[in-house]
Motif scaffolding. Structure first.
Motif, short mmCIF file in Angstrom:
data_model
loop_
_atom_site.label_atom_id
_atom_site.label_comp_id
_atom_site.label_asym_id
_atom_site.label_seq_id
_atom_site.Cartn_x
_atom_site.Cartn_y
_atom_site.Cartn_z
N UNK A 109 10.39 1.86 -8.86
CA UNK A 109 10.38 1.98 -7.40
C UNK A 109 9.06 1.44 -6.89
N UNK A 110 9.01 1.16 -5.58
CA UNK A 110 7.73 0.73 -5.02
C UNK A 110 7.65 1.08 -3.54
N UNK A 111 6.41 1.16 -3.06
CA UNK A 111 6.17 1.25 -1.62
C UNK A 111 5.28 0.07 -1.26
N UNK A 112 5.60 -0.59 -0.14
CA UNK A 112 4.77 -1.68 0.35
C UNK A 112 4.19 -1.26 1.69
N UNK A 113 2.91 -1.52 1.92
CA UNK A 113 2.28 -1.13 3.18
C UNK A 113 0.81 -1.50 3.23
N UNK A 114 0.09 -0.82 4.12
CA UNK A 114 -1.34 -1.13 4.29
C UNK A 114 -2.12 -0.69 3.05
N UNK A 159 -0.18 -5.66 2.98
CA UNK A 159 -1.48 -5.78 2.32
C UNK A 159 -1.42 -5.40 0.85
N UNK A 160 -0.58 -4.39 0.57
CA UNK A 160 -0.59 -3.85 -0.80
C UNK A 160 0.76 -3.24 -1.14
N UNK A 161 0.92 -2.90 -2.40
CA UNK A 161 2.14 -2.22 -2.87
C UNK A 161 1.76 -1.33 -4.04
#
Ligand SMILES: *Cc1c(COP(=O)(O)O)cnc(C)c1O
Length: 396
Positions: free
Chosen positions: A249-254, A103-105
Motif C-alpha cells: 500500500x502507499x500514501x502520496x502527499x506532502x 512531494x513524497x510517498x
C-alpha cells in the motif's frame, strides 16, 4: 472456557456459517498469463482477478524482481524503520511520488495495512469519522480501531453526510473516508461533491484509490485525477496489489504529511518492510503503466462492451458505472453460489460475493476484467451465463 467448551464453541459457530450458506472453503489456484488460471486441474478464464492491466505476469516485472532477488535475497529482514528499507524502497517511493505528482510517498506492507494504520493514526477519541457504508473493510476497521465517533453515510445520497457534518461541533477533527471506486460495486465516489462538503465543513477528506490506481485518470493516478480534484484531497491512499500487479500500500502527499505518517502509523512501524524484489517489480510496473496507456484503453473498451451486454439481460441487476468491476446482483446467496459453480464448469472463474462482504440480499457475481481478456472470451462468457441464468433465475 475449557478446551472441550472451546472446541464446541468453534463447531457451533462453523455450523451457523454453514447454515447461512456463507461457509468459505479454500481452493488452490495457479495464475496463468492471458487472464487465465488453473483451478482443480481445469484451465479457466479468470474473471476474478484485480490484475487489471495484466502486469502480474509481465516478463519485465519478473526480470526486475529476479534481478533484485539475486542481489538482495527474499525477505526485507526488518521493518522499514529499523533496517528493512533498501534502495528499492527509496526508489519506489520516489517513483510513486513522481507518478502521483506529489512531494513524497510512503510504502506499507499492504493496502489493508495502509488503511488500517492511516485512519487509526489520523483519528482519535475526540474526532468524528464519516465513513461510506460500502467502504472497504480495512477502512472500517481503521475507524473502529481509532476509537473516534463513527457516522455512516451513502455516496448515492450525500444529504445524510451533510446533516451529520452540520451536527458535529466542538474541537475534534472531522474526517471523511471513502473508497474512490467501490470494490464490490464498481460504483464511483462523488469526489467533487465530497471535496465541496469537506471544504465547507473543514473536514479532512481521505480516499482509497485501491481499484483506481493505474487505471483511472489521464495518467493513471486514480479517480481524483479523473475528476480533477487530486489537489483538493488531503490524503490519497493507493495499493500496488491490483493494477500495479505486485503488493503493498502507499500514501502520496506532502513531505510533511509523509514524515508524519512515517513517525506515527503503527502498521508501518511494527511490520516488516516489503520484500525488495517486490519494490523493484513495482518500479518497473509504474514505468509500463505510464508508457503503455493503451492497456487502460483496451480495459475500458472491454468493460463497456460487457456492461452494455449484461444490462440488456432482464433477469439480473447490473448497476450502471464504468470500469472493469461489474457486479451481477442475484440477491440470493445459494443461487449466486450455484451460478458461480456452473460457470466454473463452463470454464470461467467468477467471484461469488456474499454477506458480510456485501449487504444482506445483495449477493452477487463480481466480474473483474483485465486488458488480457479477449472479445471472444467475453462472448463465450455471456453465452455460459445466459444458460446458467435460465436454469437458476426466473425472469423478472
Ligand atoms: C483490495 C483493497 C484494499 C486492500 O489492499 P491490499 O493491498 O490487497 O491489502 C484496500 N482497499 C480497497 C478498496 C481494496 O479493494
Amino acid at each position: 472456557m475449557s478446551s472441550p467448551e472451546f472446541s464446541e464453541w468453534i463447531e457451533s459457530d462453523l455450523r451457523q456459517i454453514r447454515d447461512a450458506a456463507l461457509f468459505r472453503s479454500r481452493r488452490t489456484f495457479r495464475p496463468l498469463p492471458g487472464g487465465r488460471c488453473v483451478l482443480d486441474g481445469q484451465t479457466l478464464i479468470n474473471l476474478s482477478s484485480n490484475d487489471y492491466l495484466d502486469l502480474a505476469h509481465d516478463q519485465r516485472l519478473i526480470s526486475a524482481a529476479t534481478a533484485a532477488l539475486a542481489e538482495m535475497g527474499v525477505g526485507a529482514r526488518a521493518s522499514a524503520l529499523v533496517s528493512g528499507r533498501t534502495e528499492w524502497h527509496t526508489k519506489l517511493e520516489t517513483q510513486l511520488a513522481q507518478f502521483e505528482g506529489t512531494e513524497a510517498a510512503i510504502l506499507f506492507p499492504s493496502g489493508y495495512a495502509a488503511n488500517l494504520g492511516v485512519v487509526s493514526a489520523l483519528a482519535s477519541e475526540q474526532d468524528t469519522v464519516f465513513c461510506d457504508r460500502l467502504n472497504h473493510a480495512s477502512l472500517i476497521d481503521g475507524c473502529r480501531l481509532s476509537g473516534a465517533r463513527l457516522r455512516v453515510f451513502r455516496h448515492d445520497s450525500l444529504g445524510k453526510l451533510k446533516r451529520e457534518l452540520e451536527k458535529v461541533t466542538g474541537e475534534g477533527k472531522k474526517i471523511i473516508v471513502t473508497d474512490s471506486v467501490f470494490s464490490m460495486d464498481g460504483s464511483l465516489a462523488p469526489l467533487v461533491s465530497l471535496c465541496d462538503l469537506a471544504e465547507e465543513f473543514q473536514a479532512i477528506l481521505m480516499i482509497d484509490e485501491a481499484h483506481a490506481t493505474g487505471i483511472w485518470g489521464a495518467t493513471g493516478r486514480g479517480l481524483a485525477e479523473e475528476l480533477g480534484v487530486a489537489h483538493r484531497v488531503m490524503v490519497r491512499i493507493g495499493t500496488l496489489s491490483k493494477a500495479v500487479g505486485t503488493l503493498g500500500g502507499f500514501v502520496a502527499g506532502s513531505s510533511a504529511m509523509i514524515d508524519w505518517l512515517w513517525n506515527r502509523v503503527r502498521t508501518q512501524i511494527y511490520s516488516t518492510a516489503l520484500p525488495p524484489a517486490i519494490c523493484a517489480a513495482a518500479c518497473q510496473s509504474l514505468e509500463i503503466i505510464q508508457a503503455e496507456q493503451e492497456r487502460r484503453c483496451i480495459l475500458f473498451e472491454r468493460a463497456e462492451f460487457l456492461r452494455n451486454e449484461l444490462q440488456q439481460r432482464t433477469n439480473v441487476t447490473i448497476p450502471s458505472s464504468a470500469g472493469p468491476i461489474i457486479p451481477i446482483i442475484l440477491q440470493d446467496p445459494d443461487i449466486t453460489m450455484n451460478i458461480a459453480a456452473e460457470l466454473q464448469e463452463a470454464g470461467f472463474l467468477v467471484g461469488a460475493i456474499r454477506p458480510p462482504t456485501v449487504p444482506e440480499g445483495t449477493s452477487r457475481l463480481r466480474i473483474s476484467l483485465t486488458c488480457a481478456h479477449q472479445q471472444d472470451d467475453l462472448e463465450r462468457f455471456l453465452k455460459a451465463l445466459d444458460r446458467s441464468l435460465a436454469r437458476n433465475v426466473e425472469s423478472r
